[in-house]
Design a protein around this motif. Structure first.
Motif, short mmCIF file in Angstrom:
data_model
loop_
_atom_site.label_atom_id
_atom_site.label_comp_id
_atom_site.label_asym_id
_atom_site.label_seq_id
_atom_site.Cartn_x
_atom_site.Cartn_y
_atom_site.Cartn_z
N ARG A 68 42.48 49.19 34.48
CA ARG A 68 42.02 48.51 35.56
C ARG A 68 40.84 47.24 35.23
O ARG A 68 40.95 46.43 35.98
CB ARG A 68 40.92 49.70 36.26
CG ARG A 68 41.95 50.97 36.66
CD ARG A 68 40.47 51.55 37.53
NE ARG A 68 41.47 52.67 37.76
CZ ARG A 68 41.75 53.97 37.29
NH1 ARG A 68 40.45 55.04 36.40
NH2 ARG A 68 42.36 54.91 37.65
N ARG A 71 43.00 44.53 34.60
CA ARG A 71 43.73 43.81 35.53
C ARG A 71 42.18 42.99 36.43
O ARG A 71 42.36 41.88 37.53
CB ARG A 71 44.20 44.87 36.70
CG ARG A 71 45.06 44.50 38.00
CD ARG A 71 45.98 43.65 37.40
NE ARG A 71 46.88 44.20 36.52
CZ ARG A 71 47.79 44.49 35.73
NH1 ARG A 71 47.21 42.43 35.24
NH2 ARG A 71 48.62 44.39 35.32
N GLU A 95 48.45 52.12 41.14
CA GLU A 95 47.04 52.32 40.82
C GLU A 95 46.23 51.51 40.39
O GLU A 95 45.63 50.99 40.64
CB GLU A 95 46.10 53.61 41.73
CG GLU A 95 47.10 54.45 42.97
CD GLU A 95 46.48 55.52 43.22
OE1 GLU A 95 46.53 56.61 42.17
OE2 GLU A 95 47.12 56.14 44.64
N GLY A 97 47.23 49.53 38.21
CA GLY A 97 47.34 47.83 37.89
C GLY A 97 47.95 48.26 37.26
O GLY A 97 49.00 46.38 36.29
N LEU A 152 45.40 40.27 41.87
CA LEU A 152 47.04 40.96 41.57
C LEU A 152 47.60 41.07 40.47
O LEU A 152 47.43 39.99 40.13
CB LEU A 152 48.11 40.37 43.18
CG LEU A 152 47.68 40.67 44.40
CD1 LEU A 152 49.02 39.70 45.47
CD2 LEU A 152 46.98 41.96 45.10
N GLU A 156 52.33 43.19 41.78
CA GLU A 156 52.19 43.42 42.76
C GLU A 156 52.46 42.03 43.42
O GLU A 156 52.65 42.11 44.87
CB GLU A 156 50.19 43.34 43.28
CG GLU A 156 49.93 44.86 42.48
CD GLU A 156 48.56 45.22 42.70
OE1 GLU A 156 48.38 46.58 42.59
OE2 GLU A 156 48.05 44.31 42.59
N THR A 195 52.55 52.48 46.98
CA THR A 195 50.74 53.05 46.52
C THR A 195 50.45 51.64 45.78
O THR A 195 49.55 51.28 45.54
CB THR A 195 50.68 53.91 45.05
OG1 THR A 195 51.23 55.06 45.28
CG2 THR A 195 49.64 53.64 44.30
N TYR A 198 49.86 49.27 49.16
CA TYR A 198 48.20 49.97 49.60
C TYR A 198 47.73 48.70 48.58
O TYR A 198 46.59 48.47 49.16
CB TYR A 198 47.74 51.54 49.15
CG TYR A 198 46.96 50.88 49.15
CD1 TYR A 198 45.62 51.51 50.63
CD2 TYR A 198 45.73 51.61 48.10
CE1 TYR A 198 44.65 52.28 50.89
CE2 TYR A 198 44.03 51.28 48.26
CZ TYR A 198 43.88 52.31 49.32
OH TYR A 198 42.60 52.35 50.24
N ARG A 199 47.51 48.06 47.82
CA ARG A 199 46.90 47.81 47.00
C ARG A 199 46.81 46.43 47.57
O ARG A 199 45.68 45.96 47.46
CB ARG A 199 46.95 48.00 44.69
CG ARG A 199 47.16 49.09 44.54
CD ARG A 199 46.90 48.91 43.18
NE ARG A 199 46.57 48.15 42.38
CZ ARG A 199 44.87 47.71 41.81
NH1 ARG A 199 44.96 48.37 41.70
NH2 ARG A 199 45.07 46.74 40.71
N LYS A 202 45.28 45.85 50.09
CA LYS A 202 43.54 46.04 50.34
C LYS A 202 42.91 44.30 49.89
O LYS A 202 42.18 44.47 50.61
CB LYS A 202 43.31 47.41 49.33
CG LYS A 202 41.79 46.97 49.69
CD LYS A 202 41.69 48.50 48.41
CE LYS A 202 40.42 48.14 47.96
NZ LYS A 202 39.32 49.87 46.99
N ALA A 203 43.32 43.80 48.71
CA ALA A 203 43.50 42.48 48.73
C ALA A 203 43.27 41.48 50.21
O ALA A 203 42.76 40.97 50.29
CB ALA A 203 44.08 42.28 47.52
#
Length: 229
Positions: A68, A71, A95, A97, A152, A156, A195, A198-199, A202-203
């Protein structure tokens, strides 16, 4: 002479460090190693790496926490090493990253080929084509909304790029799994995809695109045209 890719290998077991380093060398990687998260973070901040191979179970601070942290400042590919193979464990890695994972025990050749494939997939093309989707612009190595950079991972970004390339049309689960991981549908595949997206959602929401990325029941996901209901 072409310079080798440089990998940061993080594991608290000396034998595992030797195995991973040797495996990477067979694919032309040079390696720097660390035995804990803080040492690894110090190395990461002072050098440019093409790949991070990271054990989930580290002393003091976990590999997921370090992932994390990485990332937040970089899209460098991260390959997790984990002793757990359950879907929830893989989702936890995504989740955090991560781009891919290898379950212990593993064959050194498998790790080497996965590492080489990740770096190859995330390599910047000589002349990247930028996809424009309203205020969203998606290049080969970065995406922006209203000119602001989206934080990202490489995984992603690949998924967002595939959705943007569809010009508002739905993209199937299988197509997205192939774009993200180069795998067909399998156990846990759709949960991993959910998952990761979702990231991304959210961004995008954080930059003023709250309606971006919708699930299309029984089909996959879509990135609707701006202004579409």
């Amino acid at each position: 002479m072409e310079h080798p890719h440089l990998a940061l290998v993080v594991d608290d077991e000396p034998q595992m460090l030797d195995i991973v380093t040797f495996a990477l060398e067979t694919q032309g990687f040079a390696s720097v190693s660390a035995k804990d998260a803080e040492s690894a973070w110090g190395l990461f901040r002072n050098r440019r790496f093409d790949l991070v191979v990271l054990d989930v179970m580290l002393p003091q601070s976990s590999g997921l926490s370090l992932c994390r942290r990485i990332r937040e400042v970089s899209a460098v590919p991260v390959l997790l090493l984990t002793a757990k193979s359950g879907v929830q464990d893989r989702i936890a890695g995504l989740e955090a990253g991560a781009d891919d994972y290898v379950t212990k025990p593993f064959h050194p050749r498998e790790l080497a080929l996965r590492a080489e494939a990740i770096v190859r997939r995330t390599a910047v093309a000589p002349a990247p084509v930028e996809l424009v989707h309203g205020p969203l612009r998606v290049g080969q190595d970065a995406a922006t909304v209203h000119g602001r950079y989206l934080h990202l991972s490489a995984l992603e970004l690949r998924l967002l790029r595939r959705l943007a390339s569809a010009q508002g049309q739905p993209v199937s689960f299988r197509d997205l799994l192939l774009s993200g991981w180069q795998i067909d549908e399998g156990p846990g595949g759709r949960e991993m995809l959910k998952t990761a997206l979702y990231r991304v959602r959210k961004a995008l929401h954080g930059e003023g695109m709250p309606r971006a990325i919708r699930a299309v029941r029984g089909v996959g996901y879509e990135l609707p045209h701006p202004g579409r209901d």
